[in-house]
Design a protein around this motif. Structure first.
Motif, PDB file in Angstrom:
ATOM      1  N   LYS A 125      33.985  22.410  37.060  1.00 41.00           N
ATOM      2  CA  LYS A 125      35.174  22.672  37.885  1.00 41.00           C
ATOM      3  C   LYS A 125      34.861  23.771  38.902  1.00 41.00           C
ATOM      4  CE  LYS A 125      40.203  22.977  37.539  1.00 41.00           C
ATOM      5  NZ  LYS A 125      41.378  23.081  36.653  1.00 41.00           N
ATOM      6  N   GLU A 126      35.569  23.713  40.003  1.00 43.92           N
ATOM      7  CA  GLU A 126      35.409  24.717  41.055  1.00 43.92           C
ATOM      8  C   GLU A 126      36.716  25.495  41.230  1.00 43.92           C
ATOM      9  OE1 GLU A 126      34.355  22.484  44.459  1.00 43.92           O
ATOM     10  OE2 GLU A 126      32.269  22.134  43.824  1.00 43.92           O
ATOM     11  N   TYR A 127      36.598  26.807  41.321  1.00 48.35           N
ATOM     12  CA  TYR A 127      37.757  27.678  41.546  1.00 48.35           C
ATOM     13  C   TYR A 127      37.498  28.498  42.813  1.00 48.35           C
ATOM     14  CZ  TYR A 127      39.060  26.749  36.682  1.00 48.35           C
ATOM     15  OH  TYR A 127      39.412  26.147  35.506  1.00 48.35           O
ATOM     16  N   TYR A 128      38.533  28.679  43.599  1.00 47.86           N
ATOM     17  CA  TYR A 128      38.401  29.531  44.784  1.00 47.86           C
ATOM     18  C   TYR A 128      39.771  30.100  45.141  1.00 47.86           C
ATOM     19  CZ  TYR A 128      39.866  25.113  46.959  1.00 47.86           C
ATOM     20  OH  TYR A 128      40.518  23.955  47.272  1.00 47.86           O
ATOM     21  N   GLU A 129      39.752  31.276  45.755  1.00 46.58           N
ATOM     22  CA  GLU A 129      40.991  31.946  46.166  1.00 46.58           C
ATOM     23  C   GLU A 129      40.688  32.951  47.266  1.00 46.58           C
ATOM     24  OE1 GLU A 129      42.756  34.323  43.072  1.00 46.58           O
ATOM     25  OE2 GLU A 129      40.805  34.771  42.185  1.00 46.58           O
ATOM     26  N   SER A 130      41.706  33.283  48.029  1.00 45.32           N
ATOM     27  CA  SER A 130      41.594  34.278  49.099  1.00 45.32           C
ATOM     28  C   SER A 130      42.420  35.492  48.702  1.00 45.32           C
ATOM     29  CB  SER A 130      42.087  33.702  50.431  1.00 45.32           C
ATOM     30  OG  SER A 130      41.279  32.626  50.832  1.00 45.32           O
ATOM     31  N   LYS A 131      41.781  36.409  48.048  1.00 48.32           N
ATOM     32  CA  LYS A 131      42.487  37.610  47.579  1.00 48.32           C
ATOM     33  C   LYS A 131      41.478  38.703  47.306  1.00 48.32           C
ATOM     34  CE  LYS A 131      46.362  38.969  44.716  1.00 48.32           C
ATOM     35  NZ  LYS A 131      47.375  38.518  43.730  1.00 48.32           N
ATOM     36  N   THR A 132      41.859  39.950  47.570  1.00 49.63           N
ATOM     37  CA  THR A 132      40.962  41.073  47.341  1.00 49.63           C
ATOM     38  C   THR A 132      40.740  41.285  45.855  1.00 49.63           C
ATOM     39  OG1 THR A 132      40.622  43.426  47.731  1.00 49.63           O
ATOM     40  CG2 THR A 132      42.882  42.718  47.368  1.00 49.63           C
ATOM     41  N   ALA A 133      39.541  41.788  45.523  1.00 45.78           N
ATOM     42  CA  ALA A 133      39.208  42.103  44.131  1.00 45.78           C
ATOM     43  C   ALA A 133      39.237  43.603  43.884  1.00 45.78           C
ATOM     44  CB  ALA A 133      37.827  41.537  43.782  1.00 45.78           C
ATOM     45  N   LYS A 134      39.833  44.373  44.793  1.00 47.68           N
ATOM     46  CA  LYS A 134      39.896  45.823  44.609  1.00 47.68           C
ATOM     47  C   LYS A 134      40.744  46.197  43.404  1.00 47.68           C
ATOM     48  CE  LYS A 134      41.438  46.676  48.713  1.00 47.68           C
ATOM     49  NZ  LYS A 134      41.924  47.419  49.902  1.00 47.68           N
ATOM     50  N   GLU A 135      41.750  45.378  43.120  1.00 54.77           N
ATOM     51  CA  GLU A 135      42.648  45.651  41.998  1.00 54.77           C
ATOM     52  C   GLU A 135      42.732  44.415  41.117  1.00 54.77           C
ATOM     53  OE1 GLU A 135      46.344  46.751  43.672  1.00 54.77           O
ATOM     54  OE2 GLU A 135      45.613  48.639  44.523  1.00 54.77           O
ATOM     55  N   PRO A 136      42.956  44.602  39.814  1.00 53.46           N
ATOM     56  CA  PRO A 136      43.107  43.439  38.927  1.00 53.46           C
ATOM     57  C   PRO A 136      44.406  42.705  39.228  1.00 53.46           C
ATOM     58  CG  PRO A 136      43.548  45.478  37.738  1.00 53.46           C
ATOM     59  CD  PRO A 136      43.025  45.880  39.081  1.00 53.46           C
ATOM     60  N   GLY A 137      44.440  41.417  38.846  1.00 56.01           N
ATOM     61  CA  GLY A 137      45.669  40.661  39.052  1.00 56.01           C
ATOM     62  C   GLY A 137      45.471  39.378  39.832  1.00 56.01           C
ATOM     63  N   ARG A 138      44.210  38.928  40.012  1.00 56.55           N
ATOM     64  CA  ARG A 138      43.970  37.668  40.711  1.00 56.55           C
ATOM     65  C   ARG A 138      44.322  36.492  39.799  1.00 56.55           C
ATOM     66  NH1 ARG A 138      37.939  38.155  41.707  1.00 56.55           N
ATOM     67  NH2 ARG A 138      38.134  39.740  40.073  1.00 56.55           N
ATOM     68  N   GLU A 139      45.233  35.649  40.232  1.00 56.53           N
ATOM     69  CA  GLU A 139      45.727  34.575  39.388  1.00 56.53           C
ATOM     70  C   GLU A 139      44.641  33.561  39.051  1.00 56.53           C
ATOM     71  OE1 GLU A 139      47.075  35.525  42.185  1.00 56.53           O
ATOM     72  OE2 GLU A 139      49.050  36.382  41.705  1.00 56.53           O
ATOM     73  N   VAL A 140      43.887  33.106  40.083  1.00 56.62           N
ATOM     74  CA  VAL A 140      42.864  32.079  39.854  1.00 56.62           C
ATOM     75  C   VAL A 140      41.755  32.628  38.967  1.00 56.62           C
ATOM     76  CG1 VAL A 140      41.146  30.597  40.979  1.00 56.62           C
ATOM     77  CG2 VAL A 140      43.397  30.938  42.032  1.00 56.62           C
ATOM     78  N   PHE A 141      41.314  33.850  39.234  1.00 53.21           N
ATOM     79  CA  PHE A 141      40.268  34.463  38.421  1.00 53.21           C
ATOM     80  C   PHE A 141      40.708  34.594  36.968  1.00 53.21           C
ATOM     81  CE2 PHE A 141      38.420  38.303  36.520  1.00 53.21           C
ATOM     82  CZ  PHE A 141      37.067  38.022  36.612  1.00 53.21           C
ATOM     83  N   ASN A 142      41.935  35.070  36.739  1.00 51.69           N
ATOM     84  CA  ASN A 142      42.439  35.235  35.367  1.00 51.69           C
ATOM     85  C   ASN A 142      42.536  33.889  34.651  1.00 51.69           C
ATOM     86  OD1 ASN A 142      42.633  38.009  35.643  1.00 51.69           O
ATOM     87  ND2 ASN A 142      44.776  37.943  36.325  1.00 51.69           N
ATOM     88  N   PHE A 143      42.952  32.858  35.376  1.00 53.03           N
ATOM     89  CA  PHE A 143      43.039  31.534  34.762  1.00 53.03           C
ATOM     90  C   PHE A 143      41.651  31.028  34.373  1.00 53.03           C
ATOM     91  CE2 PHE A 143      43.041  26.873  35.106  1.00 53.03           C
ATOM     92  CZ  PHE A 143      44.015  26.556  34.163  1.00 53.03           C
ATOM     93  N   MET A 144      40.667  31.235  35.265  1.00 50.80           N
ATOM     94  CA  MET A 144      39.299  30.803  34.962  1.00 50.80           C
ATOM     95  C   MET A 144      38.753  31.536  33.735  1.00 50.80           C
ATOM     96  SD  MET A 144      35.860  31.087  37.327  1.00 50.80           S
ATOM     97  CE  MET A 144      35.781  32.863  37.055  1.00 50.80           C
ATOM     98  N   MET A 145      39.025  32.830  33.634  1.00 51.89           N
ATOM     99  CA  MET A 145      38.537  33.596  32.486  1.00 51.89           C
ATOM    100  C   MET A 145      39.207  33.137  31.201  1.00 51.89           C
ATOM    101  SD  MET A 145      36.259  35.477  33.822  1.00 51.89           S
ATOM    102  CE  MET A 145      35.881  36.721  32.594  1.00 51.89           C
ATOM    103  N   SER A 146      40.499  32.787  31.280  1.00 55.86           N
ATOM    104  CA  SER A 146      41.171  32.280  30.079  1.00 55.86           C
ATOM    105  C   SER A 146      40.596  30.930  29.655  1.00 55.86           C
ATOM    106  CB  SER A 146      42.673  32.167  30.331  1.00 55.86           C
ATOM    107  OG  SER A 146      42.947  31.199  31.343  1.00 55.86           O
ATOM    108  N   GLU A 147      40.186  30.102  30.620  1.00 57.24           N
ATOM    109  CA  GLU A 147      39.559  28.827  30.307  1.00 57.24           C
ATOM    110  C   GLU A 147      38.198  29.043  29.627  1.00 57.24           C
ATOM    111  OE1 GLU A 147      40.752  25.321  31.174  1.00 57.24           O
ATOM    112  OE2 GLU A 147      42.385  26.714  30.735  1.00 57.24           O
ATOM    113  N   ILE A 148      37.476  30.057  30.064  1.00 58.95           N
ATOM    114  CA  ILE A 148      36.194  30.376  29.416  1.00 58.95           C
ATOM    115  C   ILE A 148      36.425  30.869  27.999  1.00 58.95           C
ATOM    116  CG2 ILE A 148      34.232  31.982  29.481  1.00 58.95           C
ATOM    117  CD1 ILE A 148      34.280  31.773  32.504  1.00 58.95           C
TER     118      ILE A 148
END
Length: 546
Positions: free
Chosen positions: A42-65
């Motif tokens: 699967k491929e995940y991508y988003e347009s959002k800064t990583a300076k602070e936690p709280g990226r929705e797509v990233f958090n979803f991908m980590m929960s899938e892992i």
């Protein structure tokens, strides 16, 4: 076989020109996966800064892992995964627990060994350091722009951001239109909803092409940027841009905003001539009007408090007849009128001042400069006190904003004086003629004009116990405080004693344009009067230089 997730990220808040776009990242990562025989599920991508936690797509991908749907991540660089300690620590923890078995980067080598995890931690730390350092550099640049008087933000309506010089300049299309709106609202004849319609008629619309929102209009009306200052993080700073209006006009807008700022429901034309003219003297709420029709067909109009306060029990239950209020309005207008004979006397005095003004003008300018220097010293001391911890941030901002407003007032007065010189004499002459015309305004019984006249020269118009009271501005208040005999047409010896012994009014006429000079001048004349007998009650004339 290890299953991989592709993760691509592009920040929308930082201009990272060295980093590829999402489309380019996907292309490169797909090619890399093909060359290394990686099984991408699967491929995940988003347009959002990583300076602070709280990226929705990233958090979803980590929960899938964590659920075991994949055990590897393919990204362009470690800084695409995390630029903060929480997200970076989460990735390393999943590597420690075996949830993540492989991390692949075309630009970075990683293996799940102690050395590999250490290098990954260094890469995440370096990414965070880059972000923190970039933030400090940006803030330092913003602070430097503020010192130069430049607002580091989007230009307000009427201005535009000049991209080449990175300054804020007047917009030729909207500058004069916004200026017209601000002047119109300062008259007190417009509510927010009326000024909204006027803006739309001038082509000043919202982003959607419709009427601008009332909240947007209120921000425009309260924005100090239009008189030459700007607000940054709650603190007022002096700007280097071209101001649209004077500080005095801005203050008038704030007064009008308090009186007429709230949108009202549309009413039919009821022709109440003193509606929205005064407020209740006890609770401060509006005075409303009612029309009563007797059985005989006679119509009467009454004014009373709306009693809308939910925190105060207003005791003003008395109804005031429109005829009675009309007489009180005329009486207040009459208070600030000047008889014909006194008009001639004061015009003669103005002519004398024109000959004696040279020394006084220098004193005006010097005192204004002294006051300006004193305010600047107060601002510097306030800043020192804040740095030493003597003030909290909110208290510091309130005090500084007040001093900045005073500083702007004095600067405008000094600039106006240096530009116009003895123009105050002409203004004073016009004022004397205007006071003389006040009685003609009363005789005309044009109450629309009388209302506007009293709104201009007075504030805090209030009704209490059936009486109308107005706080007249300087120098109108001196006329209003004069005894009724002093406004007689014939200049008798009695009226001479009422007008001429006290130089207060004459001093005010000379200094009313420059109120900051009033106190100093009054002290000088008071001392001079005590020692040299400035006024003579015997001959009814003024001696000495005022």
């Amino acid at each position: 076989m290890i299953k991989y997730f592709i993760y691509c990220r592009k920040s929308t808040e930082d201009e990272e020109r060295q980093i590829l776009s999402i489309e380019a990242q996907l292309t490169e990562l797909r090619e890399f996966a093909k060359q290394n025989n990686l099984f991408v599920v699967k491929e995940y991508y988003e347009s959002k800064t990583a300076k602070e936690p709280g990226r929705e797509v990233f958090n979803f991908m980590m929960s899938e892992i964590e659920k075991g749907h994949a055990s590897g991540i393919l990204a362009w660089n470690p800084d695409r995964l995390a630029r903060n300690s929480i997200d970076g620590g989460r990735v390393i923890y999943l590597v420690d627990t075996g949830k993540i078995q492989s991390l692949k980067f075309p630009t970075f080598w990683f293996e799940a060994t102690p050395q590999g995890k250490f290098m990954l931690s260094v890469a995440f730390g370096q990414a965070k350091y880059y972000t923190d350092n970039l933030r400090e550099n940006i803030l330092r640049g913003i602070r430097q722009k503020i010192r130069r008087g430049e607002l580091s933000a989007k230009a307000p309506l009427g201005y535009f951001n000049e991209p080449r010089l990175r300054t804020i300049e007047p917009d030729r299309k909207t500058f004069n239109k916004v200026k017209e709106i601000l002047r119109a609202f300062a008259t007190g004849e417009y509510t927010l909803t009326k000024i909204q319609s006027k803006m739309f008629s001038l082509g000043l619309v919202g982003k959607d092409g419709k009427l601008p929102h009332l909240s947007t209009i209120q921000k425009i009306l309260t924005n100090p940027f239009y008189y030459g200052h700007f607000r940054y993080r709650g603190e007022i700073h002096q700007g280097s841009h071209k101001p649209m209006i004077a500080k005095k006009l801005f203050d008038q807008i704030q007064e009008a905003l308090i009186l007429n700022g709230k949108p009202r429901k549309k009413r039919g034309p009821k022709n109440f001539q003193f509606l929205n003219f005064a407020v209740c003297g006890e609770c401060g709420y509006s005075i409303t009007a009612e029309r009563h029709i007797k059985k005989s067909g006679l119509k009467f109009v009454y004014y009373r408090c709306t009693h809308k306060s939910k925190t105060q029990n207003c005791s003003q239950t008395r109804f005031l007849r429109e005829e009675v209020l009309t007489e009180q309005v005329k009486e207040n207008c009459q208070k600030v009128s000047l008889p014909d004979d006194w008009r001639e006397k004061y015009l003669d005095r103005i002519n004398l001042w024109e000959k004696e003004n040279s020394q006084s003008s220098n004193l005006f300018a010097q005192n204004l400069k002294t006051e300006l220097s004193a305010i600047k010293t107060k601002i510097d001391r306030l800043m020192d006190g804040y740095i030493e911890g003597s003030f909290e941030l909110i208290e510091f901002q309130e005090k500084k904003n007040k001093l900045m407003a005073e500083k702007k007032d004095v600067e405008e007065k000094l600039s106006d004086f240096e530009r116009k010189g003895n123009h105050w004499l002409e203004l004073t002459r016009n004022w004397i003629l205007e006071t003389n015309q006040a009685k003609n305004l009363v005789l005309s019984e044009n109450f629309s004009e009388i209302k506007n006249f009293l709104k201009t020269i007075g504030s805090n118009r209030r009704l209490a116990a059936g009486k109308l009271a107005i706080d007249f501005k300087n120098p109108w208040n001196y006329l209003a405080e004069m005894p009724a005999e002093a406004r007689g047409e014939a200049p008798s010896e009695a009226t001479n004693r009422l007008w001429w012994p006290s130089p207060k009014l004459l001093i005010t006429l000379q200094d009313w344009k420059y109120i900051t000079m009033l106190k100093e001048k009054a002290k000088e004349i008071k001392n001079f009067s005590r020692n040299s007998a400035l006024c003579s009650q015997e001959n009814g004339c003024l001696s000495g230089t005022v």
